[in-house]
Design a protein around this motif. Structure first.
Motif, PDB file in Angstrom:
ATOM      1  N   GLY A  11       0.805  -1.217   0.000  1.00 18.18           N
ATOM      2  CA  GLY A  11       0.000   0.000   0.000  1.00 18.18           C
ATOM      3  C   GLY A  11       0.838   1.267   0.000  1.00 18.18           C
ATOM      4  N   ALA A  12       1.892   1.293   0.834  1.00 18.34           N
ATOM      5  CA  ALA A  12       2.709   2.508   0.932  1.00 18.34           C
ATOM      6  C   ALA A  12       3.439   2.758  -0.386  1.00 18.34           C
ATOM      7  N   GLU A  13       3.970   1.683  -0.943  1.00 17.63           N
ATOM      8  CA  GLU A  13       4.691   1.828  -2.220  1.00 17.63           C
ATOM      9  C   GLU A  13       3.768   2.339  -3.316  1.00 17.63           C
ATOM     10  N   LEU A  14       2.595   1.792  -3.335  1.00 12.63           N
ATOM     11  CA  LEU A  14       1.630   2.161  -4.367  1.00 12.63           C
ATOM     12  C   LEU A  14       1.312   3.650  -4.315  1.00 12.63           C
ATOM     13  N   LYS A  15       1.196   4.148  -3.091  1.00 14.48           N
ATOM     14  CA  LYS A  15       0.871   5.562  -2.910  1.00 14.48           C
ATOM     15  C   LYS A  15       1.999   6.444  -3.444  1.00 14.48           C
ATOM     16  N   VAL A  16       3.241   6.080  -3.052  1.00 15.43           N
ATOM     17  CA  VAL A  16       4.391   6.888  -3.485  1.00 15.43           C
ATOM     18  C   VAL A  16       4.534   6.802  -5.006  1.00 15.43           C
ATOM     19  N   LEU A  17       4.418   5.579  -5.524  1.00 18.14           N
ATOM     20  CA  LEU A  17       4.593   5.388  -6.963  1.00 18.14           C
ATOM     21  C   LEU A  17       3.542   6.182  -7.741  1.00 18.14           C
ATOM     22  N   GLY A  74       8.120  17.054   5.438  1.00 20.69           N
ATOM     23  CA  GLY A  74       6.971  17.347   6.284  1.00 20.69           C
ATOM     24  C   GLY A  74       5.730  16.517   6.042  1.00 20.69           C
ATOM     25  N   GLY A  75       5.805  15.405   5.366  1.00 21.23           N
ATOM     26  CA  GLY A  75       4.595  14.598   5.229  1.00 21.23           C
ATOM     27  C   GLY A  75       4.739  13.513   4.187  1.00 21.23           C
ATOM     28  N   GLU A  76       3.631  13.101   3.622  1.00 22.52           N
ATOM     29  CA  GLU A  76       3.678  12.134   2.532  1.00 22.52           C
ATOM     30  C   GLU A  76       3.713  12.886   1.210  1.00 22.52           C
ATOM     31  N   LEU A  77       4.219  12.238   0.195  1.00 17.86           N
ATOM     32  CA  LEU A  77       4.428  12.907  -1.094  1.00 17.86           C
ATOM     33  C   LEU A  77       3.156  13.594  -1.597  1.00 17.86           C
ATOM     34  N   ASP A  78       2.030  12.877  -1.532  1.00 19.31           N
ATOM     35  CA  ASP A  78       0.814  13.475  -2.092  1.00 19.31           C
ATOM     36  C   ASP A  78       0.212  14.564  -1.206  1.00 19.31           C
ATOM     37  N   GLN A  79       0.835  14.758  -0.007  1.00 22.41           N
ATOM     38  CA  GLN A  79       0.325  15.841   0.848  1.00 22.41           C
ATOM     39  C   GLN A  79       1.131  17.126   0.673  1.00 22.41           C
ATOM     40  N   GLN A  84       6.717  21.721  -3.919  1.00 24.14           N
ATOM     41  CA  GLN A  84       7.498  20.793  -3.082  1.00 24.14           C
ATOM     42  C   GLN A  84       7.604  19.417  -3.742  1.00 24.14           C
ATOM     43  N   ARG A  85       6.498  19.006  -4.372  1.00 24.72           N
ATOM     44  CA  ARG A  85       6.501  17.681  -5.007  1.00 24.72           C
ATOM     45  C   ARG A  85       7.484  17.642  -6.173  1.00 24.72           C
ATOM     46  N   VAL A  86       7.467  18.712  -6.961  1.00 22.09           N
ATOM     47  CA  VAL A  86       8.388  18.763  -8.106  1.00 22.09           C
ATOM     48  C   VAL A  86       9.832  18.768  -7.589  1.00 22.09           C
TER      49      VAL A  86
END
Ligand SMILES: Cc1cc2nc3c(=O)[nH]c(=O)nc-3n(C[C@H](O)[C@H](O)[C@H](O)COP(=O)(O)OP(=O)(O)OC[C@H]3O[C@@H](n4cnc5c(N)ncnc54)[C@H](O)[C@@H]3O)c2cc1C
Ligand code: SF4
Lengths: 160, 539
Positions: A11-17, A74-79, A84-86
């Motif tokens: 699940g965690a990998e899927l979210k990051v990917l 400061g959090g998860e990638l999608d947050q 910041q994500r770029v």
């Protein structure tokens, strides 16, 4: 982070990917073009991971790296916010260049091999054969007119 | 296991092997062709699959090191700036070739006499002209007669559509007063000889399932098999055998599909394995008489390897160019800078080729022939939304001059699946070629802007395209001097009187055009010489 079995992301990998893929090929909502973070591209990458152990290993390490970088920011990638994500993906590209290049290649292959994506760029969603495309043949008159200046100049080869 | 002897044994069922078999079929000699690959059936071509683009990077890649099929042999090109590409099967590399079909110029046969470089061919354009015509009729070539870059000839079929992209670029060339012409193509613009015309599918490298492209699997081979030529597939020749007393070739040893090594005896042996496969086979055929490889007393086997180093310039236009429609490599060709000009900083010349554009995946991976991924993120979106549909480009295809240091040798470690030593390529792009490339890029830019391009978006960097070793020439060259060449003026080995070579390895110079029309014209010419000299063939 551990993948459960070959080609299956946890699940965690899927979210990051998914977040990474959304950054790699972002959507264009104006033209209804989806990002690469969709089930089909993910499934293509899973198939690759299932057959290519070294990709799976590199991906596992790379995704863990991305999760760590996000945590530091400061959090998860999608947050994170868009900039910041770029910035995070750029960082990942710098510190894991081999993984990132392989991920990019497979993402492009998985995403653009989908017929519905091809169709968004004017190509047929069907195989190219047997139908192909219709292209009107130029008339003899048109070609004569077009080539007239070339013909008028005369021979351009060296006779020998 | 020894098989019944044949009169003529041809090794390789590609462009040249098919053409010479056709020439010899009327002699009623018993002809056998050994081909390492299988028949590749058009029902199995990737262009019939929905995800056809993926095959370009796996089993239908033009690069044998990527495909790695059982019939492929690996090529070590770590010492080269270009990697050779091919296809192995009935039809050879014409299965995945792009069908662009220009001829050499008369001056290409006289580079030494006219420009003081390379060597002259032992034959000239006029000698080959009837064989070009004959081959064009058999293959079904489309084009427009009257091209002022050549002595007059007219292809048998009218040109294929040059399309929006070709018309746009042609206007640019006209604006500058430069030469251009619709490309001659081995692709049917009309139904011909029982074959259906091109449907503009645009994926010619993935096998033409329509049969419109003149691969020898669609042109020569069906006729040859009907005429009784025996074609044994999945048979890889490991060595050509020699009689140490007579110095004649006696036949070959080959690995059959049963996994066994067989001996096949023959009166005449013809090698047609392409510019890399042929020197590889000769170098692998060592004997007391030929310790450095068969037919290699000159030391020229494997030397003088020529490609056509190339690079491209891409521009965007205001309107969609529909570049994915129509034969991939063929729209128009400018030969404005083909002939030598003493005012330039290079000798000989180049062509500006306008192919079409490619499919989205290949575009994203950097284009056909290169490996350079597009950027990701916002830039990726911009490229695909604002550039891809509006793109058109010109490829600068240069003449490569023969250099002894550009070579095919045997790799000491690498082998194919039968344990036969694989070829190793050492190749450097010359300064003369670099000067041509720089000149060509600047001219391509001018032409694109004259055609109304909004912006030049990509130019070749300081590299030539890596996966563009489509044309492999010069490694067993023709000549009158046995010390400086491998075969004579009609393809017969100087050293072994019943051994002939007919593929691109016998080219003396490369010109700046795709080679296959010349390769096949030469094979037909060699066949004709064999027939004319049959009474005293081995003198
Ligand atoms: C992707 C691509 C695009 C191209 N586009 C064009 C183009 O547009 N125009 C053009 O003019 N040219 C083009 N070419 C080049 C063209 O295909 C070749 O010039 C032509 O096919 C060479 O003919 P050949 O007979 O020498 O070799 P091939 O056609 O390659 O045939 C050689 C055959 O010999 C067989 N063989 C080799 N070694 C052995 C062995 N030891 N035992 C048994 N069999 C063996 C191989 O399996 C192969 O089938 C292209 C090539 C590629 C790969
Ligand atoms: S574009 Fe024409 S030649 Fe090329 S694959 Fe399609 S039908 Fe065949």
């Amino acid at each position: 982070m551990e993948t459960d079995q070959k080609g299956k992301w946890n699940g965690a990998e899927l979210k990051v990917l998914t977040s990474l893929l959304e950054q790699i090929i972002p959507a264009n909502p104006d033209r209804n073009i989806p990002s690469a973070g969709t089930a089909e591209t993910l499934s293509y990458l899973s198939d690759i991971a299932a057959t290519d152990g070294s990709f799976q290993q590199a991906a596992r390490r790379g995704l863990a790296r991305a999760a760590d970088l996000a945590a530091n920011a400061g959090g998860e990638l999608d947050q994170l916010d868009a900039d910041q994500r770029v910035a995070l993906v750029r960082q990942l590209e710098t510190i894991e260049p081999a993984f990132f290049e392989t991920l990019l290649r497979h993402t492009y292959m998985g995403y653009y091999s989908r017929p519905e994506i091809r169709a968004l760029f004017g190509l047929s969603a069907k195989p190219t054969q047997p139908e192909g495309y219709s292209v009107a043949a130029e008339s003899i008159e048109f070609m004569s007119e077009m080539t007239e200046p070339v013909v008028r100049r005369g021979r351009i080869f060296r006779p020998c | 296991m020894t098989k019944e002897p044949v009169d003529v044994l041809i090794i390789g069922a590609g462009a040249s092997g098919a053409a010479i078999a056709w020439s010899l079929v009327e002699t009623r000699m018993r002809i056998l062709c050994l081909e390492q690959g299988p028949h590749v059936h058009d029902q199995d071509y990737p262009s019939r699959n929905t995800s056809y683009e993926l095959n370009r990077y796996s089993d239908f890649s033009c690069d044998p090191n990527v495909r790695q099929l059982p019939q492929d042999y690996p090529i070590n090109s770590t010492g080269s700036e270009i990697t050779p590409v091919n296809f192995n099967g009935v039809g050879g590399s014409t299965i995945n070739f792009l069908g662009h079909w220009p001829r050499l110029h008369p001056s290409d046969f006289r580079a030494r006499a006219l420009d003081g470089v390379a060597e002259d061919w032992p034959i000239d354009y006029a000698t080959l002209a009837p064989f070009y015509d004959m081959n064009d009729r058999i293959t079904g070539v489309s084009g427009l007669g009257g091209n002022p870059a050549y002595p007059h000839y007219t292809p048998p079929l009218p040109p294929i559509p040059i399309g929006k992209l070709g018309q746009t670029l042609a206007r640019g060339f006209n604006e500058l007063g430069w030469h251009w012409w619709p490309s001659d193509v081995a692709i049917l613009s009309e139904d011909y000889d029982g074959r259906a015309k091109c449907v503009n599918a645009g994926t010619c490298d993935l096998g033409c399932a329509a049969g419109a492209k003149g691969g020898t699997n669609f042109t020569y081979w069906p006729m040859l098999e009907n005429a009784g030529v025996e074609l044994r597939t999945e048979c890889r020749v490991r060595e050509i055998l020699i009689d140490e007393e007579t110095g004649f070739a006696t036949g070959v040893l080959y690995h059959g599909p049963d996994g066994q090594v067989h001996e096949q005896r023959a009166e005449i042996v013809v090698v047609a394995c392409n510019g890399v496969g042929t020197p590889r086979l000769l170098l692998n055929s060592k004997s007391k008489l030929f310790p450095d490889g068969l037919a290699n007393r000159s030391g020229q086997v494997g030397k003088n390897l020529m490609f056509h180093p190339l690079t491209g310039v891409t521009a965007t236009f205001d309107e969609p160019m529909e570049g994915f429609k129509g034969p991939m490599a063929c729209s128009i060709l400018s030969q404005e800078f083909y002939e030598s000009d003493p005012n330039r900083d290079f000798v000989r010349g180049y062509g500006l080729h306008s192919g079409r554009y490619t499919t989205p995946m290949t575009y994203a991976l950097g284009g056909y022939g290169t490996d350079s991924l597009l950027p990701w993120g916002k830039e990726h979106r911009q490229v695909f939304d604002q550039q891809y549909p509006y793109s058109a480009g010109l490829t600068v295809v240069t003449e490569d001059l023969p250099e002894e240091t550009n070579t095919v040798t045997l790799d000491p470690d690498l082998t194919d699946s039968d344990g036969i030593p694989a070829p190793k390529i050492d190749y450097t792009v010359s300064e003369n070629t670099w000067n041509m490339i720089r000149h060509g890029e600047a001219r391509a830019e001018e032409a694109l802007l004259a055609a109304g391009a909004r912006k030049i978006v990509a130019k070749g960097s300081d590299k030539v395209w890596w996966r563009a070793g489509w044309h492999q020439m010069g490694t067993c060259r023709m000549g009158n001097d046995p010390e400086r060449s491998v075969v004579n003026g009609w393809g017969r080995s100087h050293d072994v009187k019943n051994l002939f070579i007919v593929d691109g390895s016998i080219f003396v110079t490369a010109g700046a055009v795709n080679p296959t029309s010349t390769i096949q014209a030469l094979a037909l010419y060699v066949g004709d010489c064999i027939k004319n000299n049959i009474a005293n063939l081995f003198d």
